[in-house]
Design a protein around this motif. Structure first.
Motif, short mmCIF file in Angstrom:
data_model
loop_
_atom_site.label_atom_id
_atom_site.label_comp_id
_atom_site.label_asym_id
_atom_site.label_seq_id
_atom_site.Cartn_x
_atom_site.Cartn_y
_atom_site.Cartn_z
N PHE A 59 14.20 -1.19 -15.49
CA PHE A 59 14.20 -2.30 -14.56
C PHE A 59 13.87 -1.42 -13.11
O PHE A 59 14.55 -0.49 -12.91
CB PHE A 59 15.58 -3.17 -14.33
CG PHE A 59 15.48 -4.16 -15.58
CD1 PHE A 59 14.92 -5.37 -15.06
CD2 PHE A 59 16.17 -3.87 -16.77
CE1 PHE A 59 15.17 -6.51 -16.17
CE2 PHE A 59 16.07 -4.77 -17.78
CZ PHE A 59 15.77 -6.20 -17.26
N TYR A 60 12.98 -1.98 -12.41
CA TYR A 60 12.64 -1.45 -11.24
C TYR A 60 12.88 -2.49 -9.92
O TYR A 60 12.77 -3.65 -10.44
CB TYR A 60 11.25 -0.97 -11.00
CG TYR A 60 10.75 0.11 -11.77
CD1 TYR A 60 10.91 1.40 -11.66
CD2 TYR A 60 10.24 -0.15 -12.99
CE1 TYR A 60 10.44 2.30 -12.12
CE2 TYR A 60 9.62 0.76 -13.86
CZ TYR A 60 9.90 2.15 -13.27
OH TYR A 60 9.37 3.32 -14.34
N MET A 61 12.93 -2.07 -8.73
CA MET A 61 12.66 -3.08 -7.73
C MET A 61 11.64 -3.77 -7.73
O MET A 61 10.29 -3.20 -8.25
CB MET A 61 12.62 -2.01 -6.13
CG MET A 61 13.97 -1.07 -5.91
SD MET A 61 15.26 -1.95 -5.69
CE MET A 61 15.18 -2.88 -4.14
N ALA A 62 11.66 -5.00 -7.43
CA ALA A 62 10.37 -5.79 -7.28
C ALA A 62 9.56 -5.41 -6.08
O ALA A 62 9.91 -4.86 -5.00
CB ALA A 62 10.70 -7.26 -7.04
N GLY A 63 8.27 -5.21 -6.10
CA GLY A 63 7.25 -4.59 -5.12
C GLY A 63 6.22 -3.82 -5.79
O GLY A 63 6.45 -3.97 -6.93
N GLY A 64 5.56 -2.92 -5.38
CA GLY A 64 4.55 -2.10 -5.75
C GLY A 64 4.12 -1.30 -4.74
O GLY A 64 4.39 -0.99 -3.52
N LYS A 65 3.11 -0.54 -5.06
CA LYS A 65 2.45 0.57 -4.23
C LYS A 65 1.56 -0.40 -3.11
O LYS A 65 1.14 -1.30 -3.32
CB LYS A 65 1.07 1.32 -5.20
CG LYS A 65 1.46 2.01 -6.30
CD LYS A 65 0.64 2.70 -7.01
CE LYS A 65 1.45 3.66 -8.12
NZ LYS A 65 0.40 4.11 -9.07
N ILE A 66 1.64 0.56 -2.12
CA ILE A 66 0.89 0.19 -0.87
C ILE A 66 -0.47 0.39 -1.17
O ILE A 66 -0.79 1.64 -1.23
CB ILE A 66 1.54 0.50 0.47
CG1 ILE A 66 3.09 0.24 0.31
CG2 ILE A 66 0.92 0.25 1.66
CD1 ILE A 66 3.96 1.07 1.52
N ASP A 67 -1.38 -0.53 -0.92
CA ASP A 67 -3.00 -0.16 -0.93
C ASP A 67 -3.43 0.50 0.16
O ASP A 67 -2.65 0.17 1.39
CB ASP A 67 -3.66 -1.45 -1.31
CG ASP A 67 -3.51 -2.10 -2.63
OD1 ASP A 67 -2.99 -1.33 -3.58
OD2 ASP A 67 -3.69 -3.18 -2.81
N PRO A 68 -4.58 1.31 0.21
CA PRO A 68 -4.98 1.80 1.52
C PRO A 68 -5.51 0.59 2.43
O PRO A 68 -5.79 -0.49 2.18
CB PRO A 68 -6.28 2.57 0.94
CG PRO A 68 -6.32 2.89 -0.67
CD PRO A 68 -5.14 1.49 -0.98
N GLY A 69 -5.15 1.26 3.51
CA GLY A 69 -5.04 0.01 4.78
C GLY A 69 -4.07 -0.94 4.86
O GLY A 69 -4.10 -1.82 5.95
N GLU A 70 -3.14 -0.99 3.96
CA GLU A 70 -2.17 -2.09 3.77
C GLU A 70 -1.00 -1.76 4.56
O GLU A 70 -0.45 -0.61 4.43
CB GLU A 70 -2.13 -2.66 2.53
CG GLU A 70 -1.22 -3.75 2.07
CD GLU A 70 -1.18 -4.13 0.62
OE1 GLU A 70 -1.38 -5.25 0.32
OE2 GLU A 70 -1.01 -3.15 -0.21
N THR A 71 -0.27 -2.58 5.30
CA THR A 71 1.19 -2.05 5.73
C THR A 71 2.06 -2.41 4.57
O THR A 71 1.87 -3.05 3.78
CB THR A 71 1.57 -3.07 7.00
OG1 THR A 71 1.54 -4.40 6.63
CG2 THR A 71 0.42 -2.89 8.06
N PRO A 72 3.56 -1.78 4.91
CA PRO A 72 4.45 -2.09 3.84
C PRO A 72 4.63 -3.51 3.66
O PRO A 72 4.92 -4.15 2.72
CB PRO A 72 5.46 -1.18 4.29
CG PRO A 72 5.04 0.07 4.94
CD PRO A 72 3.63 -0.70 5.86
N VAL A 73 4.74 -4.28 4.84
CA VAL A 73 4.97 -5.88 4.90
C VAL A 73 3.79 -6.53 4.19
O VAL A 73 4.36 -7.36 3.28
CB VAL A 73 5.17 -6.17 6.27
CG1 VAL A 73 5.36 -7.77 6.38
CG2 VAL A 73 6.51 -5.74 7.07
#
Length: 132
Positions: free
Chosen positions: A26-40
């Motif tokens: 089990f992992y944290m919900a979420g995923g990789k940040i795409d190029p040009g995308e902010t963490p939010v």
């Protein structure tokens, strides 16, 4: 370095974690940040994709560094973690097979645990937000 955005959603003093189809951990919900995308932006996209809901009242919890579980040894994870409210009841969608809420000890007792998730669990416990 793998850069991700993650959701630290707490319900009944437990932290949500997700398990992908074909995986045991089990992992944290979420995923990789795409190029040009902010963490939010990545958080909003990933939560919608994985849990089928939106997030509101987003606040950065912190940036956590750990070894990336399930990758080549030495691969580092940089996880920007956010607390947030959900716009509805989360349900597993897309690649997510299951979601569960854990206390620290419940998660730590699992056969497989992600180091990045454990850092967040411990931090939230230190803040008095989740149970041991």
């Amino acid at each position: 370095m793998i850069r991700t955005a993650a959701l630290a959603h707490i319900r009944d003093r437990r932290l949500i974690q997700t398990r992908s189809v074909g995986k045991e951990v089990f992992y944290m919900a979420g995923g990789k940040i795409d190029p040009g995308e902010t963490p939010v932006e990545a958080l909003h996209r990933e939560v919608r994709e994985e849990l089928g809901v939106g997030v509101t009242d987003v606040s950065e919890l912190g940036v956590f560094h750990a070894e990336a579980y399930g990758h080549t040894p030495g691969t580092q994870l940089q996880m920007t973690c956010f607390t947030a409210d959900l716009t509805g009841d989360p349900t597993p969608t897309s690649e997510i097979a299951e979601l569960r809420y854990f206390t620290v000890s419940e998660y730590a007792a699992m056969h497989h645990v992600a180091p990045g998730s454990m850092l967040v669990f411990r931090h939230l416990h230190e803040l008095g937000l989740i149970d041991w």
